[in-house]
Design an enzyme around this catalytic site. Structure first.
Site, PDB file in Angstrom:
ATOM      1  N   GLN A  64     -18.176  -9.077  14.103  1.00 12.36           N
ATOM      2  CA  GLN A  64     -16.748  -9.164  13.788  1.00 12.36           C
ATOM      3  C   GLN A  64     -16.481  -8.797  12.332  1.00 12.36           C
ATOM      4  O   GLN A  64     -17.229  -9.186  11.435  1.00 12.36           O
ATOM      5  CB  GLN A  64     -16.236 -10.583  14.060  1.00 12.36           C
ATOM      6  CG  GLN A  64     -16.215 -10.962  15.527  1.00 12.36           C
ATOM      7  CD  GLN A  64     -14.962 -10.473  16.245  1.00 12.36           C
ATOM      8  OE1 GLN A  64     -14.198  -9.668  15.726  1.00 12.36           O
ATOM      9  NE2 GLN A  64     -14.761 -10.966  17.454  1.00 12.36           N
TER      10      GLN A  64
ATOM     11  N   CYS B  22      -7.848   0.404  -0.577  1.00 14.59           N
ATOM     12  CA  CYS B  22      -7.362  -0.117   0.693  1.00 14.59           C
ATOM     13  C   CYS B  22      -7.263  -1.626   0.534  1.00 14.59           C
ATOM     14  O   CYS B  22      -8.237  -2.285   0.158  1.00 14.59           O
ATOM     15  CB  CYS B  22      -8.301   0.244   1.833  1.00 14.59           C
ATOM     16  SG  CYS B  22      -7.879  -0.558   3.406  1.00 14.59           S
TER      17      CYS B  22
ATOM     18  N   CYS C  23      -9.127 -10.117  23.057  1.00 19.10           N
ATOM     19  CA  CYS C  23      -8.572  -9.278  21.988  1.00 19.10           C
ATOM     20  C   CYS C  23      -7.355  -8.506  22.489  1.00 19.10           C
ATOM     21  O   CYS C  23      -6.846  -7.637  21.787  1.00 19.10           O
ATOM     22  CB  CYS C  23      -9.623  -8.315  21.447  1.00 19.10           C
ATOM     23  SG  CYS C  23     -10.309  -7.200  22.691  1.00 19.10           S
TER      24      CYS C  23
ATOM     25  N   GLU D  93     -24.872  -8.857  28.781  1.00 20.52           N
ATOM     26  CA  GLU D  93     -24.261  -7.791  27.991  1.00 20.52           C
ATOM     27  C   GLU D  93     -24.752  -6.448  28.508  1.00 20.52           C
ATOM     28  O   GLU D  93     -25.918  -6.291  28.882  1.00 20.52           O
ATOM     29  CB  GLU D  93     -24.630  -7.967  26.506  1.00 20.52           C
ATOM     30  CG  GLU D  93     -24.284  -6.806  25.596  1.00 20.52           C
ATOM     31  CD  GLU D  93     -22.798  -6.492  25.554  1.00 20.52           C
ATOM     32  OE1 GLU D  93     -22.461  -5.303  25.666  1.00 20.52           O
ATOM     33  OE2 GLU D  93     -21.998  -7.432  25.410  1.00 20.52           O
TER      34      GLU D  93
ATOM     35  N   CYS E 136      -0.961   6.186   6.839  1.00 16.39           N
ATOM     36  CA  CYS E 136      -2.256   5.723   7.344  1.00 16.39           C
ATOM     37  C   CYS E 136      -2.051   4.920   8.625  1.00 16.39           C
ATOM     38  O   CYS E 136      -1.087   4.180   8.762  1.00 16.39           O
ATOM     39  CB  CYS E 136      -2.956   4.867   6.290  1.00 16.39           C
ATOM     40  SG  CYS E 136      -4.447   4.044   6.879  1.00 16.39           S
TER      41      CYS E 136
ATOM     42  N   TYR F  58     -20.284 -10.947  28.487  1.00 18.16           N
ATOM     43  CA  TYR F  58     -19.934  -9.969  27.438  1.00 18.16           C
ATOM     44  C   TYR F  58     -20.391 -10.522  26.086  1.00 18.16           C
ATOM     45  O   TYR F  58     -19.624 -10.571  25.117  1.00 18.16           O
ATOM     46  CB  TYR F  58     -18.433  -9.689  27.416  1.00 18.16           C
ATOM     47  CG  TYR F  58     -17.812  -9.423  28.765  1.00 18.16           C
ATOM     48  CD1 TYR F  58     -17.790  -8.139  29.318  1.00 18.16           C
ATOM     49  CD2 TYR F  58     -17.232 -10.450  29.508  1.00 18.16           C
ATOM     50  CE1 TYR F  58     -17.214  -7.897  30.559  1.00 18.16           C
ATOM     51  CE2 TYR F  58     -16.652 -10.218  30.750  1.00 18.16           C
ATOM     52  CZ  TYR F  58     -16.647  -8.943  31.270  1.00 18.16           C
ATOM     53  OH  TYR F  58     -16.063  -8.712  32.494  1.00 18.16           O
TER      54      TYR F  58
ATOM     55  N   ASP G 268     -15.771 -13.070  26.773  1.00 16.19           N
ATOM     56  CA  ASP G 268     -15.206 -12.369  25.619  1.00 16.19           C
ATOM     57  C   ASP G 268     -15.255 -10.870  25.915  1.00 16.19           C
ATOM     58  O   ASP G 268     -16.044 -10.124  25.334  1.00 16.19           O
ATOM     59  CB  ASP G 268     -16.011 -12.708  24.359  1.00 16.19           C
ATOM     60  CG  ASP G 268     -15.410 -12.104  23.101  1.00 16.19           C
ATOM     61  OD1 ASP G 268     -14.305 -11.521  23.179  1.00 16.19           O
ATOM     62  OD2 ASP G 268     -16.043 -12.195  22.031  1.00 16.19           O
TER      63      ASP G 268
ATOM     64  N   CYS H 261       0.830  -1.199   0.000  1.00 14.41           N
ATOM     65  CA  CYS H 261       0.000   0.000   0.000  1.00 14.41           C
ATOM     66  C   CYS H 261       0.869   1.256   0.000  1.00 14.41           C
ATOM     67  O   CYS H 261       1.754   1.399   0.845  1.00 14.41           O
ATOM     68  CB  CYS H 261      -0.915   0.003   1.229  1.00 14.41           C
ATOM     69  SG  CYS H 261      -1.960   1.472   1.338  1.00 14.41           S
TER      70      CYS H 261
ATOM     71  N   CYS I 222      -2.832  -0.056   9.126  1.00 16.63           N
ATOM     72  CA  CYS I 222      -1.971  -1.242   9.151  1.00 16.63           C
ATOM     73  C   CYS I 222      -0.625  -0.889   9.784  1.00 16.63           C
ATOM     74  O   CYS I 222      -0.138   0.229   9.638  1.00 16.63           O
ATOM     75  CB  CYS I 222      -1.726  -1.776   7.742  1.00 16.63           C
ATOM     76  SG  CYS I 222      -3.210  -2.363   6.892  1.00 16.63           S
TER      77      CYS I 222
END
Length: 457
Positions: free
Chosen positions: A288, A164, A413, A338, A83, A317, A386, A77, A86
């Protein structure tokens, strides 16, 4: 007396890169002092200009790679360096997975104090490009011209992008078309400083398995100039579009979406699937962004849950109920919790959509609901968590260990907060058996994982 940092702002130095930071930076040492350098890779010798100095670390700008990593490559890219989307296009994908593996291992050793946990190789993608099903495009004006793309790293200056490489080609072409329409119809662009103008962002959401596409115009006001012309041209040029909506956000805020959605044309939702489960997706739905790897992640969670059809499962969650519904066919009963009201409503609707009746969803904070359930005597065989990047609240973890599920399946995550929470669980009766990292976001520094904890008898 504390020693002063051995570097000063503006100083040019040379150093070796020994580590890999969680944000994708290379970590070097200069007289034992840590320096974080964007674009540098472990094993490299680099020339750096020091840009910031703190008490315990510094940050630097990469000026020259003196000795390169053998797997360093040219980014595909042209906007890679400006940017912020990434961080790892400058290394081969195989080596990227090794860096992410090392990141998980380092956090578990440094924060969790684990030295003998089985950490499997990262599950990567066969094609680590064009994987995103959602893109949020800020609009701005630059020297009188409309620009649309992504924010420049560390700023709110919009980088004008023609393509992109982690979003798919259809999204790219649709973005170009919308940009042309905005210029042609002279739709006023929002200005963050003056709080004037109409168009703030365009949100695109795609059902990868259903081939449905949603376009959302985020506006600073209710009226869009030439609204019907915009709708007509999008429908003519992109018949795949099934929903065109307006989201109204008149607040001075960096939050992209406002609370109110207005359907301009088509369906109020699009649909997509993960495995056999179908989901309705609205502009606000959390879903996701990488459906291919989401299935990999959920299959791993299902494997670790090891359900036989007789288990009571708690899903903390739970979001829109994606993991709850994915596990329901193997469980006796699934209870989800949640904090976001809209997500709970989506979860309930998705259960109806899939005719799944052995799930129950409750609105509230996980750290408040689970202790309440524990006091009420609830039993669970398997607990799935999660959490957001900040990890689990101590009150939640305390209640979890008192309920004593046989297995805890932790989807994370953030390897750092996972390691912290894993340490707590290991000190309160649980054994971390193994960890499976999954690459949900190729070309970035992010890595997700699934950990399996078992109750020690």
């Amino acid at each position: 007396m504390k020693q002063k940092p051995p570097v000063q702002k503006g100083q040019i130095i040379e150093c070796m890169i020994h580590g890999f930071g969680h944000s994708g930076t290379g970590v070097g040492r200069y007289d034992g002092f840590a320096i974080f350098i964007g674009g540098a890779l472990p094993g490299e010798k680099v020339k750096v200009r020091v840009t910031k100095v703190k008490k315990t670390f510094a940050e630097g700008e990469l000026l020259q790679v003196l000795e390169a990593h053998p797997e360093r490559i040219d980014p595909v890219c042209p906007h890679f360096e400006s940017c912020g989307g990434c961080q790892l296009q400058h290394i081969s994908y195989g080596e990227e997975l090794k860096l992410k593996q090392q990141q998980v291992e380092d956090q578990l050793q440094r924060i969790g104090l684990f030295s003998d946990v089985i950490i499997h190789p990262v599950k990567g993608m066969e094609n680590p490009w064009s994987y995103r099903n959602k893109v949020q495009i800020p609009f701005a004006t630059l020297e009188g011209k409309v620009v649309a793309g992504f924010y420049q790293l560390g700023t709110h200056q919009v980088v004008d992008m023609e393509t992109c490489f982690i979003q798919n080609e259809l999204q790219t072409e649709l973005t170009k078309k919308i940009k042309q329409l905005v210029e042609k119809l002279q739709i006023p662009i929002y200005n963050e400083t003056t709080h004037k103008g109409i168009l703030r962002h365009v949100l695109l959401r795609q059902g990868v398995h259903t081939n449905e596409l949603m376009v959302v115009f985020v506006t600073n006001g209710e009226k869009i100039a030439s609204e019907q012309d915009v709708i007509k041209e999008i429908r003519r040029s992109f018949p795949i579009v099934t929903s065109i909506q307006q989201n109204i956000n008149t607040n001075r805020t960096n939050v992209i979406l406002g609370r109110e959605n207005r359907l301009l044309w088509g369906m109020p939702v699009i649909y997509d699937t993960i495995g056999e489960i179908q989901f309705a997706i609205s502009p606000h739905s959390f879903f996701q962004v990488n459906p291919t790897q989401t299935k990999v992640l959920y299959e791993q969670a299902k494997k670790y849950a090891n359900l036989t059809g007789e288990e009571i499962v708690i899903d903390a969650y739970c979001g829109i109920g994606s993991i709850s519904l994915y596990l329901a066919d193997r469980a006796k009963k699934v209870y989800g919790m949640e904090i976001v009201p809209a997500a709970i409503e989506d979860a309930k609707q998705n259960a109806v959509l899939n005719k799944i009746k052995n799930v129950t969803f409750e609105l509230g904070k996980a750290e408040e609901i689970l202790p309440k359930w524990q006091e009420e005597g609830m039993h669970a065989d398997v607990l799935v968590v999660d959490p957001p990047r900040k990890g689990c609240d101590v009150a939640f973890l305390d209640a979890a260990t008192k309920i004593q599920p046989k297995r805890i399946v932790y989807v994370s995550c953030n390897p750092a907060t996972f390691a912290r929470d894993a340490k707590y669980l290991s000190e309160h009766g649980y054994h971390l058996q193994e960890v499976q990292p999954v690459d949900m976001f190729p070309q970035t520094s992010h890595v997700e994982l699934v950990g399996l904890f078992t109750l020690q008898v």
